[in-house]
Design a protein around this motif. Structure first.
Motif, short mmCIF file in Angstrom:
data_model
loop_
_atom_site.label_atom_id
_atom_site.label_comp_id
_atom_site.label_asym_id
_atom_site.label_seq_id
_atom_site.Cartn_x
_atom_site.Cartn_y
_atom_site.Cartn_z
N GLU A 27 13.58 80.53 72.29
CA GLU A 27 12.27 81.17 72.44
C GLU A 27 12.33 82.45 73.28
N GLU A 28 11.74 83.51 72.68
CA GLU A 28 11.61 84.84 73.29
C GLU A 28 12.96 85.53 73.48
N GLN A 29 14.06 84.91 73.03
CA GLN A 29 15.37 85.54 73.17
C GLN A 29 15.96 85.95 71.83
N TRP A 30 16.03 85.00 70.86
CA TRP A 30 16.63 85.32 69.56
C TRP A 30 16.21 84.29 68.53
N PHE A 31 16.34 84.67 67.26
CA PHE A 31 16.22 83.68 66.18
C PHE A 31 17.32 83.92 65.16
N LEU A 32 17.68 82.85 64.48
CA LEU A 32 18.69 82.90 63.43
C LEU A 32 18.10 82.25 62.19
N CYS A 33 17.89 83.06 61.17
CA CYS A 33 17.36 82.59 59.89
C CYS A 33 18.54 82.24 58.99
N LEU A 34 18.64 80.99 58.59
CA LEU A 34 19.83 80.50 57.89
C LEU A 34 19.46 80.09 56.46
N GLU A 35 20.11 80.70 55.50
CA GLU A 35 19.94 80.36 54.08
C GLU A 35 21.22 79.68 53.59
N LEU A 36 21.09 78.43 53.10
CA LEU A 36 22.24 77.64 52.66
C LEU A 36 22.32 77.61 51.14
N LYS A 37 23.52 77.75 50.63
CA LYS A 37 23.76 77.60 49.20
C LYS A 37 24.94 76.66 49.00
N VAL A 38 24.71 75.63 48.19
CA VAL A 38 25.78 74.69 47.87
C VAL A 38 26.05 74.71 46.37
N ARG A 39 25.04 74.39 45.58
CA ARG A 39 25.23 74.36 44.12
C ARG A 39 24.36 75.40 43.40
N SER A 40 23.67 76.22 44.14
CA SER A 40 22.76 77.18 43.50
C SER A 40 23.05 78.58 44.03
N ALA A 41 22.48 79.55 43.36
CA ALA A 41 22.61 80.94 43.77
C ALA A 41 21.28 81.42 44.36
N GLU A 42 21.29 82.62 44.91
CA GLU A 42 20.07 83.17 45.52
C GLU A 42 19.01 83.42 44.46
N HIS A 43 17.78 83.02 44.77
CA HIS A 43 16.66 83.36 43.91
C HIS A 43 16.39 84.85 44.03
N THR A 44 15.74 85.41 43.06
CA THR A 44 15.47 86.85 43.03
C THR A 44 14.73 87.31 44.29
N GLY A 45 15.38 88.19 45.03
CA GLY A 45 14.74 88.77 46.21
C GLY A 45 14.52 87.80 47.35
N GLN A 46 15.17 86.66 47.33
CA GLN A 46 14.90 85.62 48.34
C GLN A 46 15.24 86.10 49.74
N THR A 47 16.46 86.59 49.95
CA THR A 47 16.85 86.99 51.30
C THR A 47 16.07 88.23 51.76
#
Length: 402
Positions: free
Chosen positions: A107-127
């Motif tokens: 809190e108030e220091q940093w955030f880490l947004c994590l997107e995981l892929k195992v058997r799928s690819a990125e959806h259009t424009g997701q990231t």
């Protein structure tokens, strides 16, 4: 037969000396449950070990190694602060359709947004949508310093890059390799609960099987299952040592209990290790003409998929056991039932054995994943059985010889 098939067969044969052939892995647990294609399954498993407050008992160590691996392999740095206060959320909504897989915040220091892929690819424009949004969940991104907005894309293949330039890229292999180096310390230090170590080893084995080359996954499966088994063997040794040290020893002047450790064929253990503990008194060992009685702790340590593709949770069966001829066993069991009412053991978790089980008075099972302190839970069950010491003393003397 192709050379690849021959290689796989050779690896299987080499490892069969450690794990019974019937326990050969066919499908992962998520596959059995029909959840292997659901990304949420892998999000929840990863988040469980990242949260220091969860019941795995490994504290902040998995999270610390995860953040260290991120720093070593990406431009994401720093991720400082007290790890105990790091918040780990899953499936955090950013819009009508989009959800961040895992969201870590100091809190108030940093955030880490994590997107995981195992058997799928990125959806259009997701990231790109995650980078552009002003809110993640209920939190405004501007509440964190601009330089402390971090984004990570975790995938199987290092060529599967995110579309948004703000996302750093990390492969599952690098993360799993880093975590796998922790297992020996977890098993040997004595600072971590056996249950948590076994769960962590199983998670790594499942992920290896899911994201690795088939040959690499096979080898890793066996390596990590062996690690999990060793953790549970340590539990057996710790329990025996506690018993020998006088835990719950009889307070009377009657002859002290005798504690013996034995190895068994089921399951197959590392050479020289035991998976059964027997507790008795010499008067209970009546020889060939009378049945033998003991309290038995039998370790069923299979934290993986077993025969019939059934997931077996590691457990310890706690039995009041009868050995000897069938008629003698039946006479002894009848005498016990005549003296002991069900109300003396059923409320404490014990029941009579299944009808096709001919060698127990009473039995129960301590599932290791369901208790905080396996040693204490097993000892509590032992204490229940030891309350019948006087009854056993009498019936082994009164049952006639065959």
């Amino acid at each position: 037969m192709s050379s690849r098939t021959e290689t796989v067969n050779k690896k299987v044969n080499n490892f069969q000396s450690y794990v019974r052939p019937a326990e050969e892995p066919h499908r992962t647990i998520p596959e059995i449950l029909g959840r292997e294609t659901r990304e949420r399954t892998w999000h929840d498993l990863l988040a469980y070990f990242l949260r220091p407050t969860n019941g795995h008992g490994l504290g902040t160590d998995p999270l610390a190694e995860f953040l260290k691996t991120v720093r070593r392999n990406t431009a994401i740095d720093p991720l400082g602060g007290d790890l105990e206060t790091v918040r780990v959320d899953t499936e955090v909504q950013t819009g009508e359709e989009d959800r961040v897989d895992i969201f870590l915040t100091q809190e108030e220091q940093w955030f880490l947004c994590l997107e995981l892929k195992v058997r799928s690819a990125e959806h259009t424009g997701q990231t790109a949508a995650y980078v552009d949004t002003e809110y993640i969940g209920t939190r405004l991104k501007t509440d964190y310093p601009a330089e402390a907005h971090h984004y990570l894309y975790l995938t199987v293949d290092d060529t599967d890059a995110p579309t948004a330039a703000a996302f750093e890229h990390l492969t599952w292999d690098r993360l799993l390799s880093a975590w796998e180096t922790l297992l020996p310390e977890y098993m040997d230090s004595g600072r971590y609960p056996n249950r948590g170590v076994a769960q962590f080893a199983e998670f790594l084995a499942l992920m290896r099987a899911e994201v690795s080359d088939p040959l690499e996954g096979l080898e890793s499966y066996y390596t990590d299952v062996q690690a999990a088994k060793r953790a549970h063997e340590d539990l057996a040794r710790a329990l025996a040592e506690r018993l020998r040290a006088g835990v719950r020893q009889p307070a009377s002047e009657r002859q002290a209990l005798r504690i013996r450790t034995k190895s068994g064929r089921f399951p197959q253990f590392t050479e020289g290790r035991y998976n059964r503990i027997e507790i008795d008194k010499p008067p209970w060992q009546a020889g060939r003409s009378k049945p033998t009685v003991c309290i038995e702790l039998n370790f069923h340590l299979r934290p993986h998929v077993g025969p019939g593709e059934v997931q077996h949770s590691p457990s310890v069966a706690v039995n009041l056991d009868i050995r000897g001829g069938q008629k003698l066993k039946q006479d002894l069991r009848t005498a016990f039932r005549n003296r002991v009412d069900k109300s003396e053991y059923q409320p404490k978790g014990f029941g009579e054995p299944h009808t096709n089980t001919k060698w127990h008075f009473l039995t129960t099972e301590v599932v290791l994943d369901e208790v905080d302190d396996p040693v204490e839970a097993i000892l509590d069950k032992f204490e229940v059985l030891y309350e019948f010491e006087t009854v056993i003393d009498k019936i082994v003397r009164t049952v006639p010889e065959s």
